[in-house]
Scaffold this motif. Structure first.
Motif, PDB file in Angstrom:
ATOM      1  N   ARG A   1     -11.253  -2.758  11.128  1.00  0.00           N
ATOM      2  CA  ARG A   1     -10.265  -1.685  11.217  1.00  0.00           C
ATOM      3  C   ARG A   1     -10.590  -0.728  12.361  1.00  0.00           C
ATOM      4  O   ARG A   1      -9.701  -0.343  13.144  1.00  0.00           O
ATOM      5  CB  ARG A   1     -10.209  -0.917   9.900  1.00  0.00           C
ATOM      6  CG  ARG A   1      -9.087   0.112   9.803  1.00  0.00           C
ATOM      7  CD  ARG A   1      -9.114   0.808   8.450  1.00  0.00           C
ATOM      8  NE  ARG A   1     -10.192   1.757   8.362  1.00  0.00           N
ATOM      9  CZ  ARG A   1     -10.110   3.026   8.760  1.00  0.00           C
ATOM     10  NH1 ARG A   1      -8.979   3.482   9.282  1.00  0.00           N
ATOM     11  NH2 ARG A   1     -11.141   3.831   8.654  1.00  0.00           N
ATOM     12  N   ILE A   2     -11.886  -0.381  12.471  1.00  0.00           N
ATOM     13  CA  ILE A   2     -12.298   0.527  13.543  1.00  0.00           C
ATOM     14  C   ILE A   2     -12.089  -0.115  14.908  1.00  0.00           C
ATOM     15  O   ILE A   2     -11.579   0.517  15.847  1.00  0.00           O
ATOM     16  CB  ILE A   2     -13.767   0.934  13.349  1.00  0.00           C
ATOM     17  CG1 ILE A   2     -13.913   1.777  12.075  1.00  0.00           C
ATOM     18  CG2 ILE A   2     -14.295   1.705  14.562  1.00  0.00           C
ATOM     19  CD1 ILE A   2     -15.344   2.065  11.694  1.00  0.00           C
ATOM     20  N   LEU A   3     -12.462  -1.392  15.012  1.00  0.00           N
ATOM     21  CA  LEU A   3     -12.275  -2.092  16.288  1.00  0.00           C
ATOM     22  C   LEU A   3     -10.797  -2.218  16.641  1.00  0.00           C
ATOM     23  O   LEU A   3     -10.403  -2.106  17.812  1.00  0.00           O
ATOM     24  CB  LEU A   3     -12.923  -3.480  16.228  1.00  0.00           C
ATOM     25  CG  LEU A   3     -14.460  -3.504  16.104  1.00  0.00           C
ATOM     26  CD1 LEU A   3     -14.953  -4.939  15.958  1.00  0.00           C
ATOM     27  CD2 LEU A   3     -15.107  -2.853  17.323  1.00  0.00           C
ATOM     28  N   THR A   4      -9.964  -2.439  15.627  1.00  0.00           N
ATOM     29  CA  THR A   4      -8.514  -2.534  15.860  1.00  0.00           C
ATOM     30  C   THR A   4      -7.950  -1.200  16.351  1.00  0.00           C
ATOM     31  O   THR A   4      -7.112  -1.163  17.269  1.00  0.00           O
ATOM     32  CB  THR A   4      -7.803  -2.964  14.572  1.00  0.00           C
ATOM     33  OG1 THR A   4      -8.321  -4.225  14.141  1.00  0.00           O
ATOM     34  CG2 THR A   4      -6.303  -3.092  14.803  1.00  0.00           C
ATOM     35  N   ILE A   5      -8.426  -0.095  15.745  1.00  0.00           N
ATOM     36  CA  ILE A   5      -7.965   1.231  16.178  1.00  0.00           C
ATOM     37  C   ILE A   5      -8.344   1.479  17.634  1.00  0.00           C
ATOM     38  O   ILE A   5      -7.519   1.958  18.438  1.00  0.00           O
ATOM     39  CB  ILE A   5      -8.565   2.318  15.252  1.00  0.00           C
ATOM     40  CG1 ILE A   5      -7.913   2.231  13.868  1.00  0.00           C
ATOM     41  CG2 ILE A   5      -8.353   3.707  15.854  1.00  0.00           C
ATOM     42  CD1 ILE A   5      -8.564   3.140  12.843  1.00  0.00           C
TER      43      ILE A   5
END
Length: 301
Positions: free
Chosen positions: A242-246
């Motif tokens: 999720r963090i990498l996607t953001i």
């Protein structure tokens, strides 16, 4: 090594204990007590499971005893438990074991004229009860280890491999003990048959049922703990993704703008514009701010 623990003068039976038996020891008891070759062969198998057989002149019992000092990475029945063989007839009891069994050493000091051990069958029941009790004693040790790993999983972060490896060994040890305790049922039912049951065989049956139930519960606890661990690991991986996607969503449009103005074609109108650089930077900031506000509104940040 063959030792006579109880003489017939003390009780109405003789108790012979054989530790680390040799072929000569088996030949000696076979000839002296007229033992069947099949039971001698079974008693030599190191990982034989609990069983009981009646012969014309004696009863043959194979028990498994929880080892006093099995290692935490033990996963086989031979490492986790020790074999204890009992031959008993009307006037004799023979116990055979390879390793030292602590409770046998303590049993040698009891009063053999008491009602608990007044005949060979009662002594066999007494020994079987003590053997089952070793599994009950190990329950606390296994439960403590499970609680420790539960704390590590929920409250601390550890590398994945050690936790999974150690939980595997705990699960294997519980499964082995549960299997052995379940197979004790045949032995217990033989002793607690309608014509032979008494208060001591009833205690043996209650102990076997209770221990089997507790191991079932412990097995379920380990399975649930493994499921929780996998779920936490999966959630942790999802959080990272999720963090990498953001980050990728923030930088994707910025990279797009930078890519356009980094092409340096000759006829690009903005290349000679005095305010081109600050405008491009402002567009990037505005896009990032818009994405941030949109994520905030959706509750993704």
């Amino acid at each position: 090594m063959v030792r006579t623990i109880v003489e017939k003068e003390i009780a109405n039976y003789e108790w012979i204990d054989i530790a680390e038996p040799t072929s000569e020891d088996f030949t000696f008891i076979k000839e002296r007590f007229n033992l069947n070759e099949a039971s001698i062969k079974d008693s030599k198998e190191p990982e034989h499971l609990p069983k009981i057989e009646e012969f014309e002149n004696y009863t043959f019992v194979i028990l498994r005893v929880m080892s006093d000092n099995f290692k935490e990475n033990s996963d086989s029945i031979g490492e986790i438990t020790d074999r204890l063989t009992i031959f008993y007839g009307s006037d004799f009891v023979i116990t055979v074991h390879k390793r030292r069994i602590e409770f046998l050493e303590k049993l040698k000091n009891i009063e053999f004229t008491s009602i608990k051990t007044k005949n060979s069958r009662k002594l066999a029941v007494f020994i079987t009860t003590a053997a089952v009790f070793t599994f009950s004693q190990t329950l606390e040790q296994l439960s403590t280890r499970i609680d420790a790993y539960e704390e590590l999983i929920f409250l601390k972060r550890m590398k994945q491999q050690p936790i999974l490896k150690n939980l595997y060994f705990i699960k294997r040890q519980i499964d082995v003990a549960r299997k052995v305790i379940f197979l004790y049922k045949e032995v217990v039912e033989h002793f607690h048959s309608s014509s032979k049951k008494d208060v001591y065989t009833r205690d043996l049956k209650d102990l076997q049922v209770r221990t089997s139930t507790l191991y079932e519960n412990l097995s379920e606890n380990v399975a649930q703990l493994l499921n929780v661990y996998f779920n936490i690991s999966s959630n942790h991986t999802n959080e990272i993704m999720r963090i990498l996607t953001i980050f990728s969503v923030f930088f994707m449009p910025i990279t797009f703008v930078a890519g356009i103005y980094g092409m340096n074609f000759k006829n690009m109108p903005e290349l000679e514009w005095y305010y081109g650089y600050p405008v491009a930077m402002g567009i990037m900031v505005a896009i990032s701010l818009a994405i941030y506000l949109w994520f905030k509104r959706k509750g993704w940040l």
